[in-house]
Design an enzyme around this catalytic site. Structure first.
Site, PDB file in Angstrom:
ATOM      1  N   THR A 132       0.821  -1.215   0.000  1.00  0.00           N
ATOM      2  CA  THR A 132       0.000   0.000   0.000  1.00  0.00           C
ATOM      3  C   THR A 132       0.854   1.263   0.000  1.00  0.00           C
ATOM      4  O   THR A 132       1.990   1.266   0.502  1.00  0.00           O
ATOM      5  CB  THR A 132      -0.895  -0.005   1.256  1.00  0.00           C
ATOM      6  OG1 THR A 132      -1.552   1.252   1.362  1.00  0.00           O
ATOM      7  CG2 THR A 132      -0.095  -0.218   2.533  1.00  0.00           C
ATOM      8  N   ASP A 133       0.279   2.364  -0.478  1.00  0.00           N
ATOM      9  CA  ASP A 133       0.971   3.655  -0.416  1.00  0.00           C
ATOM     10  C   ASP A 133       1.040   4.200   1.016  1.00  0.00           C
ATOM     11  O   ASP A 133       1.804   5.125   1.296  1.00  0.00           O
ATOM     12  CB  ASP A 133       0.308   4.682  -1.352  1.00  0.00           C
ATOM     13  CG  ASP A 133      -1.149   4.994  -1.017  1.00  0.00           C
ATOM     14  OD1 ASP A 133      -1.714   4.359  -0.092  1.00  0.00           O
ATOM     15  OD2 ASP A 133      -1.735   5.868  -1.679  1.00  0.00           O
ATOM     16  N   GLU A 134       0.246   3.606   1.928  1.00  0.00           N
ATOM     17  CA  GLU A 134       0.206   4.140   3.294  1.00  0.00           C
ATOM     18  C   GLU A 134       1.537   3.968   4.026  1.00  0.00           C
ATOM     19  O   GLU A 134       1.773   4.620   5.034  1.00  0.00           O
ATOM     20  CB  GLU A 134      -0.925   3.493   4.093  1.00  0.00           C
ATOM     21  CG  GLU A 134      -2.277   3.767   3.478  1.00  0.00           C
ATOM     22  CD  GLU A 134      -3.453   3.590   4.417  1.00  0.00           C
ATOM     23  OE1 GLU A 134      -3.244   3.428   5.635  1.00  0.00           O
ATOM     24  OE2 GLU A 134      -4.585   3.629   3.920  1.00  0.00           O
ATOM     25  N   TYR A 157      -2.090  -0.397  10.977  1.00  0.00           N
ATOM     26  CA  TYR A 157      -2.208  -1.054   9.661  1.00  0.00           C
ATOM     27  C   TYR A 157      -0.978  -0.762   8.811  1.00  0.00           C
ATOM     28  O   TYR A 157      -0.312  -1.683   8.313  1.00  0.00           O
ATOM     29  CB  TYR A 157      -3.477  -0.587   8.938  1.00  0.00           C
ATOM     30  CG  TYR A 157      -3.464  -0.910   7.451  1.00  0.00           C
ATOM     31  CD1 TYR A 157      -3.552  -2.235   7.007  1.00  0.00           C
ATOM     32  CD2 TYR A 157      -3.340   0.095   6.484  1.00  0.00           C
ATOM     33  CE1 TYR A 157      -3.519  -2.538   5.643  1.00  0.00           C
ATOM     34  CE2 TYR A 157      -3.304  -0.199   5.125  1.00  0.00           C
ATOM     35  CZ  TYR A 157      -3.397  -1.514   4.709  1.00  0.00           C
ATOM     36  OH  TYR A 157      -3.360  -1.818   3.363  1.00  0.00           O
ATOM     37  N   LYS A 161       2.046  -3.246   7.403  1.00  0.00           N
ATOM     38  CA  LYS A 161       2.335  -3.437   5.975  1.00  0.00           C
ATOM     39  C   LYS A 161       3.798  -3.049   5.677  1.00  0.00           C
ATOM     40  O   LYS A 161       4.477  -3.708   4.906  1.00  0.00           O
ATOM     41  CB  LYS A 161       1.384  -2.604   5.108  1.00  0.00           C
ATOM     42  CG  LYS A 161      -0.066  -3.062   5.113  1.00  0.00           C
ATOM     43  CD  LYS A 161      -0.294  -4.419   4.476  1.00  0.00           C
ATOM     44  CE  LYS A 161      -0.070  -4.434   2.977  1.00  0.00           C
ATOM     45  NZ  LYS A 161      -0.403  -5.769   2.399  1.00  0.00           N
TER      46      LYS A 161
END
Ligand code: NAD
Ligand code: DAU
Length: 352
Positions: A132-134, A157, A161
């Protein structure tokens, strides 16, 4: 070419779109979909392809190392496309431990099993982590996340990741495991669990319930049609360079409040309600803790190196998405019965 590919998390939102794309497209491959069928996993998402001879479903939990080792020994996979994860930021704030187990321990279990069964014979093998870009944290008013942006995860989260990303890269550097990664922005489309902003808002509008907007509503996300993400995953799996990372995004930034206003206009039209009636449901509620202000992806590397770019204009994609949720009433009813209600009450009761 005959290949056996493990897809983890194939009963979820993005995983089911990857299977919808790849199972019919590669009849010579065998696909094994491994999924624990958590609240987010739903075999109904796979009805259109489950009868195909090159598709098989296995129910199992990636946190169970013995189970994963046995599966790898039995199936001798050539490749892994790893999507299984706890994926909802709000749930990670309520209950971080599930994210640590699935997203970190589960990923290491898969890496270890692949390392053991491939035992140094890496020709034709590939371990692909869908991320993810997060992991990059949050942006100010300007700038984009590139593949070189330093990691700065800020929720349980995104931290889980990011840990998985680091571990996958560590298996390349330490053991020469042929890995590849991608980091994508917010996906939208069919089969998304209605805890996420768009399907939640569609479902609430349909039932004349309030649309909860966190904080001032000026948080920004870069939206990509899920089928375009699935195309990118297929391309990266087949054409991407080992040990590289590819950012994937929609060049499509929206502040949440503007996005919801656009959705409200579409919903009024589709539900044949007077203009402005859906927008009256918008309700500003208490903000998400540690809420990242803005995400936006620079997807020039995947365009330059692999020729990928988003296929669909957002206005069309959003209409298609609304149509799908309105046409698939039973799907929505099935996933919002049972546990969904207690999650919804816990998440939103104290916010208003
Ligand atoms: P999802 O929550 O819809 O699906 C996750 C799937 O994983 C479910 O089918 C669930 O049953 C399965 N799963 C969960 N825990 C498991 C376990 N312990 N063992 C086996 N299976 C398990 O998620 P999604 O939105 O489809 O996301 C898929 C992947 O893509 C995730 O890794 C996520 O981080 C990443 N991602 C998502 C987005 C997005 O916008 N949704 C964007 C970028 C990256
Ligand atoms: O950027 C990629 C990520 O996108 C993925 O890695 C995650 O798995 C996926 O869930 C998604 O994360 P977000 O937190 O951005 O998605 P979500 O749909 O939960 O929220 C989108 C924005 O809308 C965010 O700014 C929070 C806000 N929001 C969300 C909900 C559920 C609201 O204002 N109200 C809501 O009720």
């Amino acid at each position: 070419m005959n290949k056996k590919i493990l897809i983890t998390g194939g009963a979820g939102f993005i995983g089911s779109h990857v299977l919808h794309l790849m199972v019919p497209k590669y009849p010579d491959y065998q696909f094994v979909n491994l999924d624990a069928l958590t609240y987010a996993g739903n075999l109904e998402n796979l009805k259109a392809i489950e009868h195909l001879p090159n598709y098989q479903f296995v129910k199992g939990d990636i946190t169970d190392a013995d189970f994963i080792n046995n599966l790898f020994e039995k199936e001798a996979f050539d490749g892994v496309i790893h999507l299984a994860a706890e994926s909802h930021v709000d749930r990670s704030i309520l209950s971080p431990m599930d994210f640590i187990f699935t997203n970190i321990v589960g990923t290491v279990n898969l890496l270890n099993a692949a390392k053991k069964t491939w035992s140094g014979q890496f020709e034709g093998k590939r371990f692909y982590l869908v991320s993810t870009d997060e992991v990059y944290g949050t942006l100010g008013k300007t700038g984009l996340f590139t593949e070189e942006t330093p990691y700065d995860p800020r929720s349980p989260y995104s931290a889980s990741k990011a840990s998985a990303d680091h571990l996958v890269r560590a298996y390349w550097h330490t053991y020469h495991m042929p890995v590849i990664l991608s980091n994508c922005s917010n996906n939208y489309g069919s089969y998304q669990f209605p805890e996420k902003l768009l399907p939640l808002a569609i479902n609430n509008i349909k039932h004349n319930k309030t649309i909860p907007i966190y904080g001032d509503g000026k948080y920004t996300r870069d939206w990509l049609w899920v089928k375009d993400h699935a195309e990118a995953i297929d391309l990266i799996y087949h054409e991407g360079k080992t040990a590289e990372t590819y950012n994937i995004g929609g060049h499509n930034e929206w502040q949440n409040i503007d996005l919801i206003h656009l959705l409200c206009e579409i919903m009024d039209e589709k539900l044949d309600r007077p203009k402005g009636s859906s927008a009256k449901l918008i309700t500003f509620v208490k903000d998400r803790a540690g809420h990242d202000r803005r995400y936006a992806i620079d997807a020039s590397k995947i365009k330059r190196e692999l020729g990928w770019q988003p296929s669909l204009q957002f206005a069309e994609g959003l209409r298609k998405t609304v149509d799908w949720y309105l046409d698939n009433e039973q799907w929505l009813e099935n996933v919002t019965s049972g546990n969904y209600k207690s999650y919804y009450n816990q998440q939103y009761a104290e916010r208003t």
